[in-house]
Scaffold this motif. Structure first.
Motif, PDB file in Angstrom:
ATOM      1  N   GLN A   2      43.048  39.290  52.475  1.00  0.00           N
ATOM      2  CA  GLN A   2      43.070  38.418  51.303  1.00  0.00           C
ATOM      3  C   GLN A   2      41.756  37.661  51.245  1.00  0.00           C
ATOM      4  O   GLN A   2      41.312  37.099  52.240  1.00  0.00           O
ATOM      5  N   THR A   3      41.144  37.660  50.074  1.00  0.00           N
ATOM      6  CA  THR A   3      39.825  37.055  49.926  1.00  0.00           C
ATOM      7  C   THR A   3      39.735  36.241  48.649  1.00  0.00           C
ATOM      8  O   THR A   3      40.505  36.453  47.701  1.00  0.00           O
ATOM      9  N   THR A   5      36.559  34.926  46.020  1.00  0.00           N
ATOM     10  CA  THR A   5      35.148  35.092  45.712  1.00  0.00           C
ATOM     11  C   THR A   5      34.726  34.122  44.618  1.00  0.00           C
ATOM     12  O   THR A   5      35.320  34.092  43.539  1.00  0.00           O
ATOM     13  N   THR A  24      37.555  34.578  41.705  1.00  0.00           N
ATOM     14  CA  THR A  24      38.459  35.724  41.739  1.00  0.00           C
ATOM     15  C   THR A  24      39.024  35.841  43.138  1.00  0.00           C
ATOM     16  O   THR A  24      38.424  35.367  44.107  1.00  0.00           O
ATOM     17  N   TYR A  25      40.172  36.452  43.243  1.00  0.00           N
ATOM     18  CA  TYR A  25      40.843  36.540  44.534  1.00  0.00           C
ATOM     19  C   TYR A  25      41.523  37.888  44.658  1.00  0.00           C
ATOM     20  O   TYR A  25      41.704  38.600  43.670  1.00  0.00           O
ATOM     21  N   ASP A  26      41.881  38.212  45.857  1.00  0.00           N
ATOM     22  CA  ASP A  26      42.548  39.481  46.110  1.00  0.00           C
ATOM     23  C   ASP A  26      43.747  39.224  46.999  1.00  0.00           C
ATOM     24  O   ASP A  26      43.595  38.702  48.110  1.00  0.00           O
ATOM     25  N   THR A  27      44.917  39.570  46.531  1.00  0.00           N
ATOM     26  CA  THR A  27      46.140  39.420  47.306  1.00  0.00           C
ATOM     27  C   THR A  27      47.163  40.425  46.830  1.00  0.00           C
ATOM     28  O   THR A  27      47.155  40.815  45.666  1.00  0.00           O
ATOM     29  N   SER A  28      48.035  40.815  47.723  1.00  0.00           N
ATOM     30  CA  SER A  28      49.127  41.721  47.364  1.00  0.00           C
ATOM     31  C   SER A  28      50.420  40.953  47.109  1.00  0.00           C
ATOM     32  O   SER A  28      51.428  41.538  46.722  1.00  0.00           O
ATOM     33  N   LYS A  73      43.461  38.686  38.444  1.00  0.00           N
ATOM     34  CA  LYS A  73      43.258  37.897  39.661  1.00  0.00           C
ATOM     35  C   LYS A  73      42.041  36.988  39.509  1.00  0.00           C
ATOM     36  O   LYS A  73      41.137  36.959  40.354  1.00  0.00           O
ATOM     37  N   SER A  74      42.071  36.242  38.431  1.00  0.00           N
ATOM     38  CA  SER A  74      40.975  35.340  38.114  1.00  0.00           C
ATOM     39  C   SER A  74      41.520  33.934  37.905  1.00  0.00           C
ATOM     40  O   SER A  74      42.589  33.745  37.303  1.00  0.00           O
TER      41      SER A  74
END
Lengths: 112, 111
Positions: A2-3, A5, A24-28, A73-74
């Protein structure tokens, strides 16, 4: 992994202008919580605004508002009528598994 | 209302000396507690977090350790400081709605 940015290391605007900071991010995960924090030159970390992912309505706190786009994811922060006191580092973060995952920050300078 | 205290505010220590930074929270019970380090102009690096007395999770293997001897007390320690331990150290607690609230920080300079 998970990140988070934040693609703008530094921004500057004139006093009274509106500025938007990107995140922005990254997650499931499907349900999560997003935050913007401000760190002025005093280095005190201050919570600016909070967004719950299951809520479609964008959060607003006085001159601060977010544009939350879950599919993209913003999670951008808009500061209206910027003031000299808004000069600070701004960090985007989201909650996951007892922790906040942090972006690298955007340095915002408000010019008189 | 909840308050978080950190001390000292500033510390200058020689290489090889021990370190003890203390953080206490008032107005809440059994909070999750966090230690971060921040280099100048950079982001936050999570060092340790604790979800209860005696429970410590380490995020970065290094020269530091943490302890939680009481419910609202969180201590960051080192037996022998390195130059690379210099930085700004922040303690935080997490609310039930997952917001983190921070202390004023400790500026550590290792000489």
């Amino acid at each position: 992994a998970q990140t988070v940015t934040q693609s703008q290391p530094e921004m500057s605007v004139q006093e009274a202008e509106t500025v938007t900071l990107s995140c922005t991010y990254d997650t499931s995960e499907n349900n999560y919580y997003l935050f913007w924090y401000k760190q002025p030159p005093s280095r005190q970390m201050i919570l600016v605004i909070r967004q719950e992912a299951y809520k479609q309505q964008n959060a607003t706190e006085n001159r601060f508002s977010v544009n939350f786009q879950k599919a993209a994811k913003s999670f951008s922060l808009k500061i209206s009528d910027s003031q000299l006191g808004d000069t600070a580092m701004y960090f985007c973060a989201f909650y996951s598994n007892y922790q906040l995952i942090w972006g690298a920050g955007t340095k915002l300078i408000i010019k008189p | 209302s909840q308050t978080i205290h950190q001390w000292p505010a500033t510390l200058v220590q020689p290489v090889g000396s021990p370190l003890s930074l203390e953080c206490t929270v008032e107005g809440t019970s059994n909070p999750n507690l966090y230690w971060y380090r921040q280099a100048a102009g950079r982001g936050l690096q999570l060092l340790f977090y604790s979800v209860g007395i005696g429970q410590i999770s380490s995020e970065v293997p290094q020269n530091l350790s943490a302890s939680r001897p009481q419910d609202r007390q969180f201590i960051l320690s080192s037996k022998k400081l390195l130059l690379s331990d210099s930085g700004f150290y922040l303690c935080a607690w997490m609310s039930e709605s997952y917001e983190q609230y921070f202390g004023p920080g400790t500026r550590l300079t290792v000489t």
